[in-house]
Design an enzyme around this catalytic site. Structure first.
Site, short mmCIF file in Angstrom:
data_model
loop_
_atom_site.label_atom_id
_atom_site.label_comp_id
_atom_site.label_asym_id
_atom_site.label_seq_id
_atom_site.Cartn_x
_atom_site.Cartn_y
_atom_site.Cartn_z
N GLU A 135 128.78 -56.56 15.98
CA GLU A 135 127.96 -55.69 16.96
C GLU A 135 128.51 -55.70 18.28
OE1 GLU A 135 123.41 -56.14 16.35
OE2 GLU A 135 124.08 -57.76 15.05
N SER A 157 121.21 -55.24 13.19
CA SER A 157 121.45 -53.67 13.22
C SER A 157 121.52 -53.12 11.95
CB SER A 157 122.51 -53.54 14.45
OG SER A 157 122.46 -54.01 15.54
N TYR A 160 121.44 -46.59 17.81
CA TYR A 160 122.24 -46.78 19.13
C TYR A 160 122.68 -45.46 19.56
CZ TYR A 160 121.49 -51.64 18.14
OH TYR A 160 121.16 -52.98 18.09
N ARG A 163 112.00 -59.94 19.72
CA ARG A 163 111.49 -58.57 19.25
C ARG A 163 111.51 -58.54 17.74
NH1 ARG A 163 115.40 -55.17 18.88
NH2 ARG A 163 114.89 -54.79 16.50
N ASP A 188 110.38 -57.16 14.02
CA ASP A 188 110.29 -55.64 13.31
C ASP A 188 109.34 -55.84 12.23
OD1 ASP A 188 112.35 -54.70 15.02
OD2 ASP A 188 113.93 -55.24 13.44
N GLU A 223 111.92 -59.22 10.10
CA GLU A 223 112.73 -60.13 10.86
C GLU A 223 112.40 -60.17 12.35
OE1 GLU A 223 116.88 -58.37 11.81
OE2 GLU A 223 116.31 -57.13 10.28
N ASN A 248 114.40 -60.72 16.42
CA ASN A 248 115.81 -60.69 17.06
C ASN A 248 115.55 -61.64 18.13
OD1 ASN A 248 117.37 -58.41 15.47
ND2 ASN A 248 115.07 -57.63 15.85
N GLY A 308 118.75 -55.80 21.67
CA GLY A 308 119.40 -54.85 22.46
C GLY A 308 119.09 -54.49 23.97
#
Length: 325
Positions: A25, A153, A223, A262, A264, A278, A280, A284
């Site tokens: 990433e 990602s 992205y 964050r 999901d 998951e 994070n 981002g």
């Protein structure tokens, strides 16, 4: 309305924005780091970009950096390794500590902990061969998600509906990580929910409803395109947003996360049951990123968010002050 505390930029000292790095990433991390650096400089912070792929991490100590903003994603930045190095150097950093970062990076370990705490997550199987992937499809049912256990990602992720697709899906996931996760697909609304803060002070930000083309929220749609629609404030039925925020806060605290993260979530279209996918721990911070989008819905600007995150930098185990012999 924003409740951001007043922060003295000069009190942050000399700041390294860790960006780039060695992971798959890297490109996204460079974009995140560029945004964070510009935001901190605009607020009067003495900040510099620092790419661990091009410089020795020891330079952080040698050059007198006071704290680090981690804008690295994936391995060697989000998995506890950089956090451990910063701990040893005594340089406070943003985001979760060594253990929480390491566990959250491992989707299988994360699921085990969440299930042990009674938090909902889709059924899964860990596989190490094509044959086991085919068997997982028979157990979990189609469609099924196949992905690396320790990657982010949506890299290496496939959606399979037929046993004939399992070989290619397994090979793609295994290219990123020898630990491969097969996960029951949940059809329904895809949402994400950021968290800011630590412990009892942690709070969930507004939930974002993600509407991607054909439901395919992949790396490109995350992205590099403008085809995905983000609904915030979200359009969920009454009470669902609060329930998801409460679930995400529990997920955050259960793993021992701090600073920010964050999570999901998928909401089953039929039962409206939310399932954690998951979390994070170094999300981002690009122009397409979701944490700034959610924070903006509360009245917090990108610059204020970056400054607040920087002010939250800390250590798991601050070293005691050295005394003379």
């Amino acid at each position: 309305m924003s409740t951001t505390a007043v922060i003295d930029p000069k009190a942050m000292g000399k700041v390294a924005v860790l960006t780039g790095g060695h992971s798959a990433e890297r490109a996204v991390s460079l974009m995140s780091g560029q945004g964070v650096l510009a935001a901190l400089l605009s607020q009067g912070v003495d900040a510099q970009a620092f790419d661990p792929a091009q410089r020795d991490l020891g330079d952080l100590k040698r050059e007198g950096f006071d704290r680090a903003f981690i804008a690295l994603h994936g391995r060697f930045g989000e998995d506890g390794t950089v956090q451990g190095a910063l701990e040893l150097m005594g340089i406070p950093y943003t985001g979760s500590g060594v253990l929480a970062s390491s566990v959250a990076m491992d989707k299988i370990m994360t699921k085990r902990i969440w299930l042990a705490e009674g938090l909902s997550t889709p059924a899964w199987r860990q596989v190490d061969s094509v044959e086991q992937t085919v068997a997982a499809l028979a157990e979990l049912g189609a469609p099924m998600i196949v992905k690396p256990a320790r990657e982010g990602s949506s890299l290496g992720l496939s959606k399979v509906t037929d046993p004939a697709q399992c070989a290619q899906a397994y090979a793609l996931a295994a290219r990123h990580d020898p630990e491969v996760l097969c996960e029951q697909f949940v059809a329904g609304d895809e949402v994400t929910c950021p968290v800011l803060g630590t412990g009892a002070q942690a709070r969930a930000l507004p939930v974002i409803h993600i509407v991607a083309p054909d439901g395919n929220y992949d790396y490109e749609h995350k992205y590099f395109t403008d085809d995905t629609h983000y609904i915030v404030p979200c359009d969920l039925p009454a009470g669902e947003e609060a329930a998801i925020q409460a679930l995400v806060l529990r997920a955050f605290r259960t793993l021992g996360c701090r600073g920010w993260a964050r999570a999901d979530v998928m909401i089953d279209a039929r039962t409206r049951q939310p399932y954690l996918l998951e979390i994070n721990t170094s999300p981002g911070m690009t122009s397409h990123s979701l944490v700034p989008m959610s924070a903006r819905a509360t009245g917090m600007s990108y610059e204020q968010l970056c400054l607040q995150l920087l002010a939250s930098a800390s250590l798991d185990n601050p070293l005691p002050a050295r005394t003379g012999d």
